[in-house]
Design a protein around this motif. Structure first.
Motif, mmCIF file in Angstrom:
data_model
loop_
_atom_site.group_PDB
_atom_site.id
_atom_site.type_symbol
_atom_site.label_atom_id
_atom_site.label_comp_id
_atom_site.label_asym_id
_atom_site.label_seq_id
_atom_site.Cartn_x
_atom_site.Cartn_y
_atom_site.Cartn_z
ATOM 1 N N LYS A 25 0.826 -1.209 0.000
ATOM 2 C CA LYS A 25 0.000 0.000 0.000
ATOM 3 C C LYS A 25 0.859 1.256 0.000
ATOM 4 O O LYS A 25 0.529 2.252 -0.667
ATOM 5 C CB LYS A 25 -0.946 0.001 1.202
ATOM 6 C CG LYS A 25 -1.886 -1.202 1.246
ATOM 7 C CD LYS A 25 -2.732 -1.289 -0.020
ATOM 8 C CE LYS A 25 -3.668 -2.478 -0.001
ATOM 9 N NZ LYS A 25 -4.452 -2.611 -1.260
ATOM 10 N N LEU A 26 1.957 1.237 0.730
ATOM 11 C CA LEU A 26 2.859 2.392 0.745
ATOM 12 C C LEU A 26 3.398 2.674 -0.656
ATOM 13 O O LEU A 26 3.503 3.833 -1.078
ATOM 14 C CB LEU A 26 4.027 2.139 1.701
ATOM 15 C CG LEU A 26 3.730 2.186 3.201
ATOM 16 C CD1 LEU A 26 4.975 1.785 3.983
ATOM 17 C CD2 LEU A 26 3.252 3.555 3.629
ATOM 18 N N SER A 27 3.751 1.606 -1.376
ATOM 19 C CA SER A 27 4.275 1.768 -2.730
ATOM 20 C C SER A 27 3.234 2.382 -3.656
ATOM 21 O O SER A 27 3.506 3.354 -4.377
ATOM 22 C CB SER A 27 4.726 0.413 -3.274
ATOM 23 O OG SER A 27 5.052 0.513 -4.632
ATOM 24 N N VAL A 28 2.022 1.832 -3.627
ATOM 25 C CA VAL A 28 0.958 2.288 -4.529
ATOM 26 C C VAL A 28 0.618 3.751 -4.268
ATOM 27 O O VAL A 28 0.607 4.587 -5.181
ATOM 28 C CB VAL A 28 -0.294 1.404 -4.375
ATOM 29 C CG1 VAL A 28 -1.462 2.001 -5.154
ATOM 30 C CG2 VAL A 28 0.000 -0.008 -4.859
ATOM 31 N N GLY A 45 11.251 9.116 -3.292
ATOM 32 C CA GLY A 45 11.941 7.919 -2.809
ATOM 33 C C GLY A 45 12.863 8.209 -1.657
ATOM 34 O O GLY A 45 12.866 7.510 -0.650
ATOM 35 N N VAL A 46 13.668 9.255 -1.771
ATOM 36 C CA VAL A 46 14.652 9.561 -0.736
ATOM 37 C C VAL A 46 13.996 10.057 0.542
ATOM 38 O O VAL A 46 14.382 9.681 1.647
ATOM 39 C CB VAL A 46 15.676 10.604 -1.252
ATOM 40 C CG1 VAL A 46 16.562 11.107 -0.113
ATOM 41 C CG2 VAL A 46 16.539 9.996 -2.343
ATOM 42 N N ILE A 47 12.986 10.886 0.433
ATOM 43 C CA ILE A 47 12.404 11.503 1.622
ATOM 44 C C ILE A 47 11.160 10.772 2.114
ATOM 45 O O ILE A 47 11.142 10.223 3.219
ATOM 46 C CB ILE A 47 12.063 12.984 1.348
ATOM 47 C CG1 ILE A 47 13.324 13.731 0.902
ATOM 48 C CG2 ILE A 47 11.485 13.625 2.597
ATOM 49 C CD1 ILE A 47 14.487 13.658 1.872
ATOM 50 N N MET A 48 10.123 10.695 1.298
ATOM 51 C CA MET A 48 8.854 10.177 1.803
ATOM 52 C C MET A 48 8.865 8.658 1.920
ATOM 53 O O MET A 48 8.643 8.097 2.999
ATOM 54 C CB MET A 48 7.700 10.621 0.907
ATOM 55 C CG MET A 48 6.333 10.300 1.505
ATOM 56 S SD MET A 48 5.002 10.998 0.516
ATOM 57 C CE MET A 48 5.098 9.982 -0.941
ATOM 58 N N LEU A 49 9.135 7.951 0.821
ATOM 59 C CA LEU A 49 9.126 6.495 0.884
ATOM 60 C C LEU A 49 10.223 5.967 1.806
ATOM 61 O O LEU A 49 9.998 5.055 2.602
ATOM 62 C CB LEU A 49 9.307 5.908 -0.514
ATOM 63 C CG LEU A 49 8.047 5.729 -1.362
ATOM 64 C CD1 LEU A 49 8.404 5.076 -2.686
ATOM 65 C CD2 LEU A 49 7.006 4.911 -0.634
ATOM 66 N N ALA A 50 11.429 6.551 1.703
ATOM 67 C CA ALA A 50 12.530 6.076 2.536
ATOM 68 C C ALA A 50 12.222 6.264 4.013
ATOM 69 O O ALA A 50 12.531 5.409 4.843
ATOM 70 C CB ALA A 50 13.818 6.808 2.169
ATOM 71 N N THR A 51 11.581 7.380 4.358
ATOM 72 C CA THR A 51 11.262 7.641 5.758
ATOM 73 C C THR A 51 10.168 6.722 6.266
ATOM 74 O O THR A 51 10.288 6.104 7.325
ATOM 75 C CB THR A 51 10.837 9.109 5.941
ATOM 76 O OG1 THR A 51 11.900 9.964 5.507
ATOM 77 C CG2 THR A 51 10.542 9.406 7.401
ATOM 78 N N VAL A 52 9.086 6.586 5.501
ATOM 79 C CA VAL A 52 7.962 5.781 5.979
ATOM 80 C C VAL A 52 8.292 4.292 5.953
ATOM 81 O O VAL A 52 7.922 3.559 6.879
ATOM 82 C CB VAL A 52 6.695 6.088 5.164
ATOM 83 C CG1 VAL A 52 5.546 5.189 5.589
ATOM 84 C CG2 VAL A 52 6.299 7.540 5.361
ATOM 85 N N THR A 53 8.993 3.816 4.929
ATOM 86 C CA THR A 53 9.339 2.395 4.914
ATOM 87 C C THR A 53 10.385 2.071 5.978
ATOM 88 O O THR A 53 10.588 0.901 6.304
ATOM 89 C CB THR A 53 9.871 1.955 3.526
ATOM 90 O OG1 THR A 53 10.983 2.788 3.156
ATOM 91 C CG2 THR A 53 8.794 2.051 2.471
ATOM 92 N N ALA A 194 0.940 3.310 6.946
ATOM 93 C CA ALA A 194 2.050 3.613 7.852
ATOM 94 C C ALA A 194 1.721 3.197 9.282
ATOM 95 O O ALA A 194 2.585 2.701 10.014
ATOM 96 C CB ALA A 194 2.379 5.101 7.798
ATOM 97 N N VAL A 195 0.477 3.381 9.689
ATOM 98 C CA VAL A 195 0.055 2.985 11.038
ATOM 99 C C VAL A 195 0.188 1.472 11.229
ATOM 100 O O VAL A 195 0.650 1.001 12.274
ATOM 101 C CB VAL A 195 -1.398 3.436 11.308
ATOM 102 C CG1 VAL A 195 -1.931 2.818 12.598
ATOM 103 C CG2 VAL A 195 -1.478 4.956 11.394
#
Length: 339
Positions: A25-28, A45-53, A194-195
């Protein structure tokens, strides 16, 4: 009736499943947000996805050094996650058809990878100093924490400036893939995923402790191999899904960016660990993982810069093959230390 020896492993598989589902779901929704906001895939990728994943690493680290009081789980998880993230690059190269991922990815990723070498290498350097009596501290924190925070800030700002100056070459251009979703709906669903990641990550330190006690293994080994694998599931799922929808730059940036944020997480863990500098209270074997990650990142930089042709027996490129060898060597050394 469930065997007592099987229960910790069932708990571990449950955490894996929850984190894996949320990672999809995070990817989509991360890609949808990138489309709707007009942000480049690399920056997302560097900020949002990298931080949440990396939320599992963050939550697992915080719980490990506070409630659970398991510093080896925290540090092993962080450095093990860096090694596994780089192994995921090898996996992407194996799954990607056509040219190698190092040929088709932007050379701009060299910037974040180089900062990764700097930060991870500095952590390994600090571990060695701490276990040889050379420990600069400020209160209960190691002085290395302040340097890591500064390094992370400089890295994020540098990548952002590069994105601004080279956005045409470095961003993934694609039409809006989900016109049926508004930006608000996308962000809400992204937050819900994320939760789920956070809830599963809270349980992981305790699951890791159960496995270590039941199997008679060292916490450093469990943290580096098993807990790091579990907390890296979002990066794996997100990266593979991003590659399959054509957002290869986002996948590459997410993995390299996650390693930067994971080193920043170690600084947070050090602040919260009140018994003294964190790296002085963990096994020196973590230095092996740190320098393995440095070697693997250096190989990735060589691949991105040199862009070698061909694959070994139609599987992966030479760069990925050498990265895989370092990954196996790191795991084997940790296994020998365990025994």
């Amino acid at each position: 009736m469930i065997s007592p020896h099987a229960l910790p492993w069932l708990e571990f598989l449950l955490c894996l499943s929850v984190i894996g589902y949320a990672g999809v779901k995070l990817s989509v929704f991360g890609d949808v947000i990138a489309d709707k906001t007009g942000l480049g895939g690399s920056w997302v990728g560097v900020i949002m996805l990298a931080t949440v994943t990396s939320l599992p690493e963050l939550v697992t680290g915080v719980i490990s050094v506070t409630v659970a009081e398991l510093p080896d789980i925290a540090v092993g998880n962080a450095l093990g996650a860096c090694v596994i993230n780089l192994f995921i690059l090898v996996l992407l190269d194996f799954l990607h058809r056509g040219e190698s991922v190092f040929q088709e990815s932007s050379q701009g990723h060299i910037l974040s990878a180089s900062f990764g070498v700097l930060m991870i290498g500095f952590v390994g350097f600090s571990i060695l100093l701490s276990h040889n009596g050379y420990q600069l501290s400020f209160g209960h924190m190691g002085f290395y924490t302040f340097i890591l925070v500064i390094m992370y800030g400089v890295a994020v700002r540098s990548v952002f400036q590069y994105e601004k100056n080279h956005v045409a070459a470095f961003a993934d251009h694609a039409p809006d893939r989900r016109p049926d979703l508004s930006l608000f709906q996308s962000v809400a669903r992204y937050a819900a995923a994320a939760v789920l990641v956070v809830i599963a990550a809270i349980a992981l330190p305790f699951v890791g402790e159960h496995i270590a006690q039941d199997m008679g293994w060292q916490r450093s080994f469990v943290g580096t191999v098993f807990i790091a694998l579990a907390t890296s599931i979002p990066e794996m799922v997100v990266s593979i899904a991003a590659m399959r929808i054509g957002a290869l730059n986002m996948a590459m940036a997410s993995l390299l960016g996650s390693n930067l944020f994971t080193m920043f997480i170690l600084a947070i863990d050090d602040v919260l660990y009140t018994r003294g500098p964190l790296l002085a209270h963990v096994s020196p074997v973590h230095g092996v993982s740190a320098f393995s990650a440095v070697m693997m990142t250096s190989l990735a930089i060589i691949g991105l810069f040199y862009r070698p042709n061909g694959r070994v027996l139609h599987t992966v490129g030479w760069t990925s093959l050498f990265m895989f060898v370092v990954y196996l060597l790191n795991t084997y050394i940790l296994y020998l230390y365990e025994h």
